[in-house]
Design an enzyme around this catalytic site. Structure first.
Site, PDB file in Angstrom:
ATOM      1  N   ASP A  99       0.854  -1.142   0.057  1.00 26.77           N
ATOM      2  CA  ASP A  99      -0.063   0.128   0.218  1.00 26.77           C
ATOM      3  C   ASP A  99       0.968   1.192   0.002  1.00 26.77           C
ATOM      4  O   ASP A  99       2.097   1.384   0.632  1.00 26.77           O
ATOM      5  CB  ASP A  99      -0.715  -0.115   1.455  1.00 26.77           C
ATOM      6  CG  ASP A  99      -1.753   1.265   1.367  1.00 26.77           C
ATOM      7  OD1 ASP A  99      -2.764   1.435   0.564  1.00 26.77           O
ATOM      8  OD2 ASP A  99      -1.617   1.963   2.368  1.00 26.77           O
TER       9      ASP A  99
ATOM     10  N   GLU B 126       8.252  19.223 -20.144  1.00 31.60           N
ATOM     11  CA  GLU B 126       6.754  18.636 -20.517  1.00 31.60           C
ATOM     12  C   GLU B 126       6.065  19.614 -21.165  1.00 31.60           C
ATOM     13  O   GLU B 126       5.462  19.743 -22.354  1.00 31.60           O
ATOM     14  CB  GLU B 126       6.108  17.750 -19.750  1.00 31.60           C
ATOM     15  CG  GLU B 126       5.036  17.208 -20.432  1.00 31.60           C
ATOM     16  CD  GLU B 126       4.047  17.630 -20.401  1.00 31.60           C
ATOM     17  OE1 GLU B 126       2.831  17.028 -21.124  1.00 31.60           O
ATOM     18  OE2 GLU B 126       3.476  18.640 -19.620  1.00 31.60           O
TER      19      GLU B 126
ATOM     20  N   ASP C  14       0.697  11.548 -15.387  1.00 31.69           N
ATOM     21  CA  ASP C  14       0.401  12.988 -15.597  1.00 31.69           C
ATOM     22  C   ASP C  14      -1.011  13.266 -15.397  1.00 31.69           C
ATOM     23  O   ASP C  14      -1.866  13.039 -16.065  1.00 31.69           O
ATOM     24  CB  ASP C  14       1.021  13.282 -17.176  1.00 31.69           C
ATOM     25  CG  ASP C  14       0.859  14.821 -17.393  1.00 31.69           C
ATOM     26  OD1 ASP C  14       0.526  15.479 -16.413  1.00 31.69           O
ATOM     27  OD2 ASP C  14       1.089  15.240 -18.696  1.00 31.69           O
TER      28      ASP C  14
ATOM     29  N   HIS D 259      -3.614  24.512 -15.616  1.00 32.21           N
ATOM     30  CA  HIS D 259      -2.492  25.433 -16.210  1.00 32.21           C
ATOM     31  C   HIS D 259      -2.870  26.867 -15.256  1.00 32.21           C
ATOM     32  O   HIS D 259      -2.589  27.582 -16.007  1.00 32.21           O
ATOM     33  CB  HIS D 259      -2.870  25.418 -17.708  1.00 32.21           C
ATOM     34  CG  HIS D 259      -1.966  24.265 -18.216  1.00 32.21           C
ATOM     35  ND1 HIS D 259      -1.701  24.095 -19.586  1.00 32.21           N
ATOM     36  CD2 HIS D 259      -1.187  23.091 -17.383  1.00 32.21           C
ATOM     37  CE1 HIS D 259      -1.013  22.963 -19.638  1.00 32.21           C
ATOM     38  NE2 HIS D 259      -0.915  22.529 -18.668  1.00 32.21           N
TER      39      HIS D 259
ATOM     40  N   ASP E  31      -1.602   3.848  -5.441  1.00 31.29           N
ATOM     41  CA  ASP E  31      -1.553   2.362  -5.224  1.00 31.29           C
ATOM     42  C   ASP E  31      -1.579   1.708  -6.674  1.00 31.29           C
ATOM     43  O   ASP E  31      -0.829   0.626  -6.706  1.00 31.29           O
ATOM     44  CB  ASP E  31      -2.701   1.771  -4.438  1.00 31.29           C
ATOM     45  CG  ASP E  31      -2.722   2.498  -2.940  1.00 31.29           C
ATOM     46  OD1 ASP E  31      -1.635   2.654  -2.432  1.00 31.29           O
ATOM     47  OD2 ASP E  31      -3.886   2.319  -2.313  1.00 31.29           O
TER      48      ASP E  31
HETATM   49  N1  TRP Z   1       0.029  16.603 -20.545  1.00 24.49           N
HETATM   50  C1  TRP Z   1      -0.880  17.701 -20.304  1.00 24.49           C
HETATM   51  C2  TRP Z   1      -0.254  18.759 -19.566  1.00 24.49           C
HETATM   52  O1  TRP Z   1       0.923  18.590 -19.018  1.00 24.49           O
HETATM   53  C3  TRP Z   1      -1.929  17.407 -19.743  1.00 24.49           C
HETATM   54  C4  TRP Z   1      -2.960  16.271 -20.485  1.00 24.49           C
HETATM   55  C5  TRP Z   1      -3.689  16.571 -21.287  1.00 24.49           C
HETATM   56  C6  TRP Z   1      -2.768  14.937 -20.547  1.00 24.49           C
HETATM   57  N2  TRP Z   1      -4.311  15.528 -21.947  1.00 24.49           N
HETATM   58  C7  TRP Z   1      -3.687  14.414 -21.387  1.00 24.49           C
HETATM   59  C8  TRP Z   1      -1.986  14.046 -19.837  1.00 24.49           C
HETATM   60  C9  TRP Z   1      -3.834  12.973 -21.626  1.00 24.49           C
HETATM   61  C10 TRP Z   1      -2.063  12.569 -20.109  1.00 24.49           C
HETATM   62  C11 TRP Z   1      -3.148  12.238 -20.984  1.00 24.49           C
HETATM   63  O2  TRP Z   1      -0.554  19.939 -19.344  1.00 24.49           O
HETATM   64 ZN    ZN Z   2       0.413  20.726 -17.787  1.00 29.58          ZN
END
Ligand code: TRP
Ligand code: ZN
Length: 316
Positions: free
Chosen positions: A42, A170, A199, A286, A305
């Protein structure tokens, strides 16, 4: 929170071996691990949240963000690196330049395992310049960090080699992850059995989305959620919009989790997941309000998890 692991019995050596023969899937050869799998621990969500608190403090002390080329980014990287170094990881900082500013990836290898079969998990550590980036993407960064620390605490010695990554820039267009993939030799690229991307995994009005990519990775996440009795959907809010894309382009099997960004939660989604229909999964996407208040603890807990579950299961 610890949950039942009865679903684990469904993995069979025969299926794993067949998948290996028929595709470039992450599924490995049969081993004793298929019958005697060590369950993932966990992941304490309080620990994950403590990392988020630290990332928030770093942003607050550095002009309100942790963006590429800004001091809050490097401070975030130093925070993560210190935890990993103390836990016994072999860490490396990979430097690159984007938009005239220095960027950094952090790569952490867990000593041991077959380095011809590398399982990677990663997340972007940079925020946009308009806010602290706690859901995007402190959430993924903290869950991957806590999973790496859990590997160390457990003394986990999987058959495959584990590598964790935190990507820079990124938000400027997958710059750090692309730099990493482009600078791998083709031999080293071929050794990566799979790349798992995290993400935005704690969105305040969450959905439970699984990337529709490598079938074995996707199944690992779906089985985890089935064990919780929580429905998932395929991620469709922009395939290729995160750091798995350069890996996928290079032919590496990929997968990941996502709880939604600016898209609106439908009534059907609110019925199965709770939350508010007609509202974005993340209204602070954002924005300056992407703070520690912008996290759904249940989503963060389940997904943390799930990260550990997949790392354990896919590397055994
Ligand atoms: N990567 C994008 C960001 O950082 C966010 C995002 C939008 C995302 N669509 C996605 C992440 C689909 C993973 C999958 O702003
Ligand atoms: Zn982002």
């Amino acid at each position: 929170m610890k949950l039942p692991v009865s679903w684990r019995a469904s993995a069979t050596a025969a299926v794993a071996a067949a998948t290996l023969l028929t595709s470039g899937s992450i599924a490995g050869a049969a081993s004793k691990a298929d019958v005697e799998a060590a369950a993932a621990p966990d992941i304490p969500v309080a620990n994950v949240k403590a990392h988020l608190t630290q990332l928030q403090s770093i942003a607050t002390a550095n002009g309100g963000n942790r963006a590429h080329g800004r001091p809050g980014y490097k401070a975030s990287l130093d925070y993560v690196k210190a935890k990993l170094d103390a836990a016994g990881y072999t860490t490396a900082i990979q430097q690159f330049t984007s938009s005239g500013r220095t960027g950094y990836n952090l790569i952490a290898d867990w000593p041991g395992g077959d380095t011809n079969q590398v399982v990677m998990a990663g997340s972007h550590l940079d925020s946009v310049s308009s806010g602290p980036g706690i859901n995007d993407n402190g959430s993924g960064s903290a869950a991957v960090l806590e999973t790496a620390l859990a590997v160390s605490r457990a003394g986990y010695q999987p058959t495959k080699h584990l590598r964790f990554a935190w990507w820079g820039a990124e938000e400027l267009g997958l710059v750090g992850s692309r730099y990493y993939v482009n600078n791998l030799s083709s031999a080293n690229r071929a050794k990566i059995s799979g790349y798992l991307n995290f993400d935005m995994i704690g969105s305040p009005n969450p959905g439970y989305f699984v990337y529709d990519d490598d079938p074995a990775i996707e199944k690992t996440f779906k089985d985890y959620y089935a064990g919780l009795g929580v429905a998932t959907e395929i991620e469709t809010e922009g395939d290729g919009r995160s750091d798995h894309a350069p890996f996928k382009s290079a032919g590496v099997p990929v997968g990941g989790l996502f709880t939604g960004a600016s898209r609106t939660k439908t009534a059907a989604q609110a019925a199965k997941w709770g939350g508010t229909s007609g509202q974005s999964f993340d209204r602070c996407y954002h924005s300056s309000c992407d703070t520690t208040s912008n996290i759904n603890d249940t989503a963060l807990n389940r997904n943390s998890d799930a990260v550990a579950h997949a790392v354990w299961e896919l590397s055994e």
